[in-house]
Design a protein around this motif. Structure first.
Motif, PDB file in Angstrom:
ATOM      1  N   ARG A 179       0.860  -1.208   0.069  1.00 49.24           N
ATOM      2  CA  ARG A 179      -0.127  -0.107   0.176  1.00 49.24           C
ATOM      3  C   ARG A 179       0.886   1.246   0.044  1.00 49.24           C
ATOM      4  NH1 ARG A 179      -5.292   0.855   1.071  1.00 49.24           N
ATOM      5  NH2 ARG A 179      -5.545  -0.969  -0.030  1.00 49.24           N
ATOM      6  N   LEU A 180       1.955   1.326   0.672  1.00 47.38           N
ATOM      7  CA  LEU A 180       2.761   2.522   0.921  1.00 47.38           C
ATOM      8  C   LEU A 180       3.926   2.415   0.028  1.00 47.38           C
ATOM      9  CD1 LEU A 180       2.974   2.953   4.745  1.00 47.38           C
ATOM     10  CD2 LEU A 180       1.328   3.986   3.085  1.00 47.38           C
ATOM     11  N   ALA A 181       4.433   3.572  -0.420  1.00 46.68           N
ATOM     12  CA  ALA A 181       5.349   3.645  -1.638  1.00 46.68           C
ATOM     13  C   ALA A 181       6.846   3.119  -1.285  1.00 46.68           C
ATOM     14  CB  ALA A 181       5.413   5.083  -1.930  1.00 46.68           C
ATOM     15  N   SER A 182       7.119   3.246   0.022  1.00 48.78           N
ATOM     16  CA  SER A 182       8.301   2.735   0.462  1.00 48.78           C
ATOM     17  C   SER A 182       8.378   1.947   1.661  1.00 48.78           C
ATOM     18  CB  SER A 182       9.291   3.910   0.407  1.00 48.78           C
ATOM     19  OG  SER A 182       8.603   4.623   1.568  1.00 48.78           O
ATOM     20  N   ARG A 183       9.264   1.058   2.013  1.00 48.60           N
ATOM     21  CA  ARG A 183       9.442   0.196   2.899  1.00 48.60           C
ATOM     22  C   ARG A 183      11.112   0.196   3.589  1.00 48.60           C
ATOM     23  NH1 ARG A 183       7.589  -5.563   1.670  1.00 48.60           N
ATOM     24  NH2 ARG A 183       8.510  -5.993   3.946  1.00 48.60           N
ATOM     25  N   ARG A 184      11.174   0.016   4.885  1.00 45.17           N
ATOM     26  CA  ARG A 184      12.312   0.007   5.666  1.00 45.17           C
ATOM     27  C   ARG A 184      13.136  -1.248   5.367  1.00 45.17           C
ATOM     28  NH1 ARG A 184      12.681   1.892  11.540  1.00 45.17           N
ATOM     29  NH2 ARG A 184      12.252  -0.374  11.753  1.00 45.17           N
ATOM     30  N   HIS A 185      14.235  -1.390   5.329  1.00 46.37           N
ATOM     31  CA  HIS A 185      14.937  -2.687   5.651  1.00 46.37           C
ATOM     32  C   HIS A 185      16.313  -2.598   6.364  1.00 46.37           C
ATOM     33  CE1 HIS A 185      17.696  -5.961   4.344  1.00 46.37           C
ATOM     34  NE2 HIS A 185      16.697  -6.799   4.509  1.00 46.37           N
ATOM     35  N   GLU A 186      16.558  -3.606   7.242  1.00 51.86           N
ATOM     36  CA  GLU A 186      17.698  -3.389   8.112  1.00 51.86           C
ATOM     37  C   GLU A 186      18.558  -4.796   7.897  1.00 51.86           C
ATOM     38  OE1 GLU A 186      16.280  -3.053  12.167  1.00 51.86           O
ATOM     39  OE2 GLU A 186      15.535  -1.009  11.882  1.00 51.86           O
ATOM     40  N   ILE A 187      19.901  -4.470   8.004  1.00 54.40           N
ATOM     41  CA  ILE A 187      20.933  -5.413   7.881  1.00 54.40           C
ATOM     42  C   ILE A 187      21.851  -5.178   9.239  1.00 54.40           C
ATOM     43  CG2 ILE A 187      22.868  -6.611   6.881  1.00 54.40           C
ATOM     44  CD1 ILE A 187      21.660  -5.444   4.099  1.00 54.40           C
ATOM     45  N   THR A 188      22.061  -6.451  10.133  1.00 52.48           N
ATOM     46  CA  THR A 188      22.973  -5.886  11.420  1.00 52.48           C
ATOM     47  C   THR A 188      23.751  -7.041  11.180  1.00 52.48           C
ATOM     48  OG1 THR A 188      20.794  -5.556  12.610  1.00 52.48           O
ATOM     49  CG2 THR A 188      22.972  -6.397  13.836  1.00 52.48           C
ATOM     50  N   ILE A 189      25.157  -6.527  11.420  1.00 54.28           N
ATOM     51  CA  ILE A 189      26.311  -7.444  11.538  1.00 54.28           C
ATOM     52  C   ILE A 189      26.970  -7.415  12.934  1.00 54.28           C
ATOM     53  CG2 ILE A 189      26.620  -7.020   9.025  1.00 54.28           C
ATOM     54  CD1 ILE A 189      29.056  -5.312   9.821  1.00 54.28           C
ATOM     55  N   SER A 190      28.030  -8.366  12.995  1.00 59.81           N
ATOM     56  CA  SER A 190      28.641  -8.396  14.175  1.00 59.81           C
ATOM     57  C   SER A 190      30.097  -8.186  13.985  1.00 59.81           C
ATOM     58  CB  SER A 190      28.421  -9.854  15.034  1.00 59.81           C
ATOM     59  OG  SER A 190      27.311  -9.664  15.389  1.00 59.81           O
ATOM     60  N   ILE A 191      30.735  -7.235  14.608  1.00 54.85           N
ATOM     61  CA  ILE A 191      32.242  -7.091  14.508  1.00 54.85           C
ATOM     62  C   ILE A 191      32.704  -7.467  15.895  1.00 54.85           C
ATOM     63  CG2 ILE A 191      31.964  -5.377  12.714  1.00 54.85           C
ATOM     64  CD1 ILE A 191      32.450  -3.346  14.875  1.00 54.85           C
ATOM     65  N   GLY A 192      34.144  -7.315  16.104  1.00 54.93           N
ATOM     66  CA  GLY A 192      34.851  -7.499  17.097  1.00 54.93           C
ATOM     67  C   GLY A 192      34.739  -6.453  17.900  1.00 54.93           C
ATOM     68  N   ALA A 193      35.085  -6.465  19.248  1.00 58.61           N
ATOM     69  CA  ALA A 193      34.977  -5.218  20.251  1.00 58.61           C
ATOM     70  C   ALA A 193      36.165  -4.335  20.001  1.00 58.61           C
ATOM     71  CB  ALA A 193      35.072  -5.821  21.912  1.00 58.61           C
ATOM     72  N   ASP A 194      37.125  -4.891  19.519  1.00 60.92           N
ATOM     73  CA  ASP A 194      38.498  -4.034  19.125  1.00 60.92           C
ATOM     74  C   ASP A 194      38.422  -3.412  17.743  1.00 60.92           C
ATOM     75  OD1 ASP A 194      38.549  -6.484  17.724  1.00 60.92           O
ATOM     76  OD2 ASP A 194      40.966  -6.556  17.941  1.00 60.92           O
ATOM     77  N   GLU A 195      37.249  -3.535  17.054  1.00 59.51           N
ATOM     78  CA  GLU A 195      37.203  -2.918  15.817  1.00 59.51           C
ATOM     79  C   GLU A 195      36.525  -1.658  15.716  1.00 59.51           C
ATOM     80  OE1 GLU A 195      35.919  -5.464  12.387  1.00 59.51           O
ATOM     81  OE2 GLU A 195      36.270  -7.279  13.453  1.00 59.51           O
ATOM     82  N   ASP A 228      28.606  -6.258  23.731  1.00 59.73           N
ATOM     83  CA  ASP A 228      28.837  -6.938  24.661  1.00 59.73           C
ATOM     84  C   ASP A 228      30.386  -7.176  24.952  1.00 59.73           C
ATOM     85  OD1 ASP A 228      29.702  -9.115  22.972  1.00 59.73           O
ATOM     86  OD2 ASP A 228      27.897 -10.120  23.277  1.00 59.73           O
ATOM     87  N   ALA A 229      30.976  -7.700  25.910  1.00 60.63           N
ATOM     88  CA  ALA A 229      32.369  -8.026  26.110  1.00 60.63           C
ATOM     89  C   ALA A 229      33.336  -8.241  24.860  1.00 60.63           C
ATOM     90  CB  ALA A 229      32.554  -8.802  27.289  1.00 60.63           C
ATOM     91  N   GLY A 230      32.597  -8.920  24.029  1.00 60.03           N
ATOM     92  CA  GLY A 230      33.593  -9.255  22.837  1.00 60.03           C
ATOM     93  C   GLY A 230      33.220  -9.317  21.629  1.00 60.03           C
TER      94      GLY A 230
END
Length: 277
Positions: A179-195, A228-230
């Motif tokens: 119905r609406l013209a646009s939609r949202r999308h999300e991508i979640t990635i995990s990285i190291g705590a030191d990055e 988190d910690a790691g």
């Protein structure tokens, strides 16, 4: 001789009575025929008037206009038949009472069907979905093929035909993906705590803006969504046109995976996806 005279008199009396009755009922028959013809014409005129009037109202479906025009037509014809019977001395009050009782009995017998009709009318008036739109309810998911008074036809993502009674669609929340013209999308990635979080966010935004199908407004955004910690989780959020949502979301997910697989400075991060409608 007297018997012959009595027979002649009785015959003449019977003929006179038959003639009177014939004259009387001939007028009733002629009047009934004229009434039927006029009633038929008026019923058709009222039906067309209702259909044309409803068709000019924005948001009223053609199926609904035809439905109400037929109701008006048949109601007018029933009234004409009752009036014709009244021409012959039939008690119309008893006929109307009988019709009411029959209508009540039919309504009780077809209670489920009438619920579907009522739901179909509301769906056609309020239009929570239209032909060609993709929807999801508690038990039905697919693309709308046709919306009728009794049921709605859908085609699932697997190419399967599905017929859903209107009452099952009206009594539950409906999610309309088209119905609406646009939609949202999300991508979640995990990285190291030191990055470096800022570098990862910039890289994700660059990937999103590089795709011309991603909308410029609202602009793509990346942010730290959890940690988190790691490890830490970075989320990329961007908007796509509804018609292209499926293709772009899958292409973008693949592009993010490939981009971070080729990261030379750090160990390949473990990635995960979260797609939200």
């Amino acid at each position: 001789m007297d018997q012959a005279s009595d027979f002649v008199v009785a015959t003449r009396t019977a003929l006179a009575q038959l003639t009177a009755l014939g004259v009387q009922y001939s007028f009733s028959v002629i009047g009934a025929i004229i009434l039927l013809i006029l009633g038929w014409l008026v019923a058709g005129l009222l039906s067309r008037w209702v259909f044309n009037g409803l068709s000019h109202i924005n948001g009223i479906d053609a199926t609904l206009s035809q439905f109400f025009s037929n109701i008006v037509r048949y109601a007018a014809l029933i009234l004409v038949v009752v009036m014709v019977l009244g021409q012959f001395g039939v008690q119309t009050a008893s006929i109307l009472a009988a019709l009411g009782a029959i209508g009540l009995a039919v309504g009780l017998a077809l209670q489920g069907t009438l619920q579907n009709i009522a739901a179909g009318i509301m769906l056609l008036v309020l239009r929570p979905f239209r032909v060609g739109e993709s929807i999801e309810t508690g038990s039905v998911t697919g693309t709308i093929v046709d919306v009728g008074l009794f049921a709605t036809e859908l085609k699932t993502a697997e190419g399967v035909y599905r017929l859903a009674p209107n009452s099952t669609l009206w009594n539950v929340p409906i999610t309309n993906y088209s119905r609406l013209a646009s939609r949202r999308h999300e991508i979640t990635i995990s990285i190291g705590a030191d990055e470096n979080v800022d570098v990862t966010e910039s890289k994700l935004i660059k990937l999103a803006t590089a795709d011309k199908r991603v909308l410029k407004s609202p602009a793509p955004a990346a942010f730290l969504s959890d940690f988190d910690a790691g490890s830490a989780k970075i989320t990329l959020r961007y908007w796509i046109g509804s018609k292209q949502w499926w293709d772009v979301s899958r292409d973008m997910t693949k592009a993010v995976k490939i981009a971070f697989d080729k990261e030379p400075e750090t160990e390949t991060p473990q990635s995960s996806e979260e797609a939200t409608a």
